[in-house]
Structures are given as structure tokens and as C-alpha cells.
Write a protein that holds these residues in place. Structure first.
Motif, PDB file in Angstrom:
ATOM      1  N   VAL A 157       0.857  -1.179   0.000  1.00  0.00           N
ATOM      2  CA  VAL A 157       0.000   0.000   0.000  1.00  0.00           C
ATOM      3  C   VAL A 157       0.895   1.231   0.000  1.00  0.00           C
ATOM      4  O   VAL A 157       1.879   1.289   0.739  1.00  0.00           O
ATOM      5  N   LYS A 158       0.582   2.165  -0.885  1.00  0.00           N
ATOM      6  CA  LYS A 158       1.288   3.442  -0.858  1.00  0.00           C
ATOM      7  C   LYS A 158       0.267   4.518  -0.548  1.00  0.00           C
ATOM      8  O   LYS A 158      -0.906   4.426  -0.935  1.00  0.00           O
ATOM      9  N   PHE A 159       0.733   5.534   0.167  1.00  0.00           N
ATOM     10  CA  PHE A 159      -0.166   6.580   0.641  1.00  0.00           C
ATOM     11  C   PHE A 159       0.655   7.794   1.024  1.00  0.00           C
ATOM     12  O   PHE A 159       1.886   7.732   1.093  1.00  0.00           O
ATOM     13  N   GLN A 160      -0.041   8.878   1.272  1.00  0.00           N
ATOM     14  CA  GLN A 160       0.612  10.105   1.727  1.00  0.00           C
ATOM     15  C   GLN A 160       0.105  10.457   3.121  1.00  0.00           C
ATOM     16  O   GLN A 160      -1.051  10.195   3.455  1.00  0.00           O
ATOM     17  N   VAL A 161       0.998  11.068   3.897  1.00  0.00           N
ATOM     18  CA  VAL A 161       0.663  11.497   5.254  1.00  0.00           C
ATOM     19  C   VAL A 161       0.972  12.981   5.379  1.00  0.00           C
ATOM     20  O   VAL A 161       2.029  13.435   4.941  1.00  0.00           O
ATOM     21  N   TYR A 200      -7.277  -6.005   5.010  1.00  0.00           N
ATOM     22  CA  TYR A 200      -8.336  -5.003   5.098  1.00  0.00           C
ATOM     23  C   TYR A 200      -9.202  -5.382   6.285  1.00  0.00           C
ATOM     24  O   TYR A 200      -9.434  -6.558   6.534  1.00  0.00           O
ATOM     25  N   ARG A 201      -9.692  -4.363   7.005  1.00  0.00           N
ATOM     26  CA  ARG A 201     -10.478  -4.628   8.201  1.00  0.00           C
ATOM     27  C   ARG A 201     -11.653  -3.651   8.273  1.00  0.00           C
ATOM     28  O   ARG A 201     -11.488  -2.459   7.980  1.00  0.00           O
ATOM     29  N   HIS A 202     -12.805  -4.153   8.687  1.00  0.00           N
ATOM     30  CA  HIS A 202     -13.960  -3.281   8.929  1.00  0.00           C
ATOM     31  C   HIS A 202     -13.766  -2.606  10.284  1.00  0.00           C
ATOM     32  O   HIS A 202     -13.537  -3.276  11.296  1.00  0.00           O
ATOM     33  N   VAL A 203     -13.837  -1.283  10.283  1.00  0.00           N
ATOM     34  CA  VAL A 203     -13.653  -0.489  11.498  1.00  0.00           C
ATOM     35  C   VAL A 203     -14.854   0.432  11.649  1.00  0.00           C
ATOM     36  O   VAL A 203     -15.275   1.075  10.685  1.00  0.00           O
ATOM     37  N   THR A 204     -15.400   0.495  12.853  1.00  0.00           N
ATOM     38  CA  THR A 204     -16.487   1.425  13.133  1.00  0.00           C
ATOM     39  C   THR A 204     -15.866   2.719  13.647  1.00  0.00           C
ATOM     40  O   THR A 204     -15.157   2.724  14.655  1.00  0.00           O
ATOM     41  N   VAL A 262      -4.837  -2.162   6.583  1.00  0.00           N
ATOM     42  CA  VAL A 262      -4.102  -2.267   7.840  1.00  0.00           C
ATOM     43  C   VAL A 262      -2.647  -2.570   7.512  1.00  0.00           C
ATOM     44  O   VAL A 262      -2.352  -3.430   6.672  1.00  0.00           O
ATOM     45  N   ILE A 263      -1.742  -1.863   8.182  1.00  0.00           N
ATOM     46  CA  ILE A 263      -0.309  -2.117   8.034  1.00  0.00           C
ATOM     47  C   ILE A 263       0.303  -2.338   9.413  1.00  0.00           C
ATOM     48  O   ILE A 263      -0.311  -2.005  10.430  1.00  0.00           O
ATOM     49  N   LEU A 264       1.496  -2.902   9.423  1.00  0.00           N
ATOM     50  CA  LEU A 264       2.314  -2.962  10.630  1.00  0.00           C
ATOM     51  C   LEU A 264       3.399  -1.912  10.479  1.00  0.00           C
ATOM     52  O   LEU A 264       3.990  -1.781   9.400  1.00  0.00           O
ATOM     53  N   THR A 265       3.649  -1.163  11.526  1.00  0.00           N
ATOM     54  CA  THR A 265       4.723  -0.180  11.474  1.00  0.00           C
ATOM     55  C   THR A 265       5.366  -0.023  12.844  1.00  0.00           C
ATOM     56  O   THR A 265       4.736  -0.267  13.871  1.00  0.00           O
ATOM     57  N   LYS A 266       6.601   0.371  12.819  1.00  0.00           N
ATOM     58  CA  LYS A 266       7.353   0.624  14.051  1.00  0.00           C
ATOM     59  C   LYS A 266       7.006   2.014  14.555  1.00  0.00           C
ATOM     60  O   LYS A 266       6.887   2.952  13.767  1.00  0.00           O
ATOM     61  N   VAL A 267       6.824   2.155  15.871  1.00  0.00           N
ATOM     62  CA  VAL A 267       6.602   3.454  16.508  1.00  0.00           C
ATOM     63  C   VAL A 267       7.657   3.658  17.583  1.00  0.00           C
ATOM     64  O   VAL A 267       8.130   2.706  18.200  1.00  0.00           O
ATOM     65  N   ILE A 324       3.261  -1.833  15.817  1.00  0.00           N
ATOM     66  CA  ILE A 324       1.818  -1.799  16.029  1.00  0.00           C
ATOM     67  C   ILE A 324       1.083  -1.999  14.707  1.00  0.00           C
ATOM     68  O   ILE A 324       1.647  -1.798  13.636  1.00  0.00           O
ATOM     69  N   GLU A 325      -0.192  -2.381  14.813  1.00  0.00           N
ATOM     70  CA  GLU A 325      -1.097  -2.386  13.674  1.00  0.00           C
ATOM     71  C   GLU A 325      -1.714  -1.002  13.562  1.00  0.00           C
ATOM     72  O   GLU A 325      -2.099  -0.403  14.570  1.00  0.00           O
ATOM     73  N   VAL A 326      -1.810  -0.513  12.328  1.00  0.00           N
ATOM     74  CA  VAL A 326      -2.379   0.805  12.075  1.00  0.00           C
ATOM     75  C   VAL A 326      -3.339   0.710  10.898  1.00  0.00           C
ATOM     76  O   VAL A 326      -2.989   0.141   9.861  1.00  0.00           O
ATOM     77  N   THR A 327      -4.540   1.265  11.068  1.00  0.00           N
ATOM     78  CA  THR A 327      -5.449   1.377   9.927  1.00  0.00           C
ATOM     79  C   THR A 327      -5.196   2.725   9.267  1.00  0.00           C
ATOM     80  O   THR A 327      -4.820   3.699   9.923  1.00  0.00           O
TER      81      THR A 327
END
Length: 144
Positions: A56-60, A80-84, A95-100, A109-112
Motif C-alpha cells: 500500500v502506498k499513501f501520503q501522510v 483489510y479490516r472493517h472499522v467502526t 491495515v499495516i504494521l509499522t514501528k513506533v 503496532i497495527e495501524v489502519t
């Protein structure tokens, strides 16, 4: 029998983090124990396959209420995850995994990924990310 427990470090209800694997040097986050998973403000989200790996590529835009600072990010797509969301609407999010990094602490952590442009914070750090790592003092901010 008395069990000795390691004291957990204290964090405030908002803190500054880095996301080193995404190239984000500083982002203000709200610690949200009501949210299960962490959420990151992301724009122009695109998924693709590279060497049999879904990516997945994206901008922040890491700075609140500012859109000139843009960081281009790429990460492996976990799922992909359903989130309310806070408005009660269900949304399908990548959803990705990234270092914090928070002070001297670093973990994965997991991040949507979702557009949080109108929200008060560009990132939420959910309860799964802080569970068994920190205690949250809701009366304090920026303890790290």
C-alpha cells in the motif's frame, strides 16, 4: 503470595511519536483507549502487488491543520479490516504494521489508514498499542 509486577511507564492522553519505517519524524497522537486499533491519517491510498507481496502506498500530512508537509509512504499490506468510526459508521480500511517510537520505547503496532483530515489528531494510538506497555494519565499531556 505477593507477585512482583514491573511498573509501567506513564504517558499522557496526547504524546508525540515517530514512525521511523514510514519516514515520519514527529506526529502528535491522541491516546485513545476506546479505539481497539490505531489509526493514521492517510491520503491517496493505493494498493498494488510487488514481488507477490501486497503493498500500500499513501501520503501522510503529519502536522495538524497543515497540508504542505507531505510524506510519501509505502508499506506491506497486512489486511483489510472493517472499522467502526467515532460517528458509528463502518468503513473498510487497509491495515499495516509499522514501528513506533515514543521516547526510549520502540515497538511494532497495527495501524489502519483513513482520512482523518477533519479530526482533531492525525493519529490515534489505540488500546492494543499501549496494552501492557504504558499507563495513561488522562490529566497529563506530552510526558515523553
Amino acid at each position: 503470595m505477593t507477585q512482583t509486577k514491573k511498573a509501567l511507564p506513564l504517558i499522557g492522553w496526547r504524546e508525540y511519536l515517530t514512525l521511523p519505517t514510514l519516514g515520519v519524524d514527529k506526529i502528535k497522537v491522541k491516546i485513545d483507549t476506546g479505539a481497539r486499533t490505531s489509526a493514521l491519517h492517510a491520503l491517496h491510498i493505493q494498493t498494488y502487488t510487488e514481488k507477490n507481496q501486497k503493498m500500500v502506498k499513501f501520503q501522510v500530512h503529519p502536522i495538524q491543520r497543515e497540508t504542505h508537509t507531505t510524506i510519501n509512504c509505502i508499506a506491506p499490506l497486512l489486511e483489510y479490516r472493517h472499522v467502526t468510526n467515532s460517528g458509528g459508521h463502518t468503513q473498510l480500511r487497509p491495515v499495516i504494521l509499522t514501528k513506533v517510537t515514543l521516547g526510549i520505547h520502540q515497538w511494532i503496532i497495527e495501524v489502519t489508514l483513513t482520512n482523518r483530515d477533519i479530526m482533531g489528531f492525525r493519529m490515534l494510538l489505540g488500546r492494543q498499542a499501549v496494552k501492557n506497555r504504558f499507563l495513561v494519565d488522562t490529566g497529563q499531556s506530552f510526558l515523553y
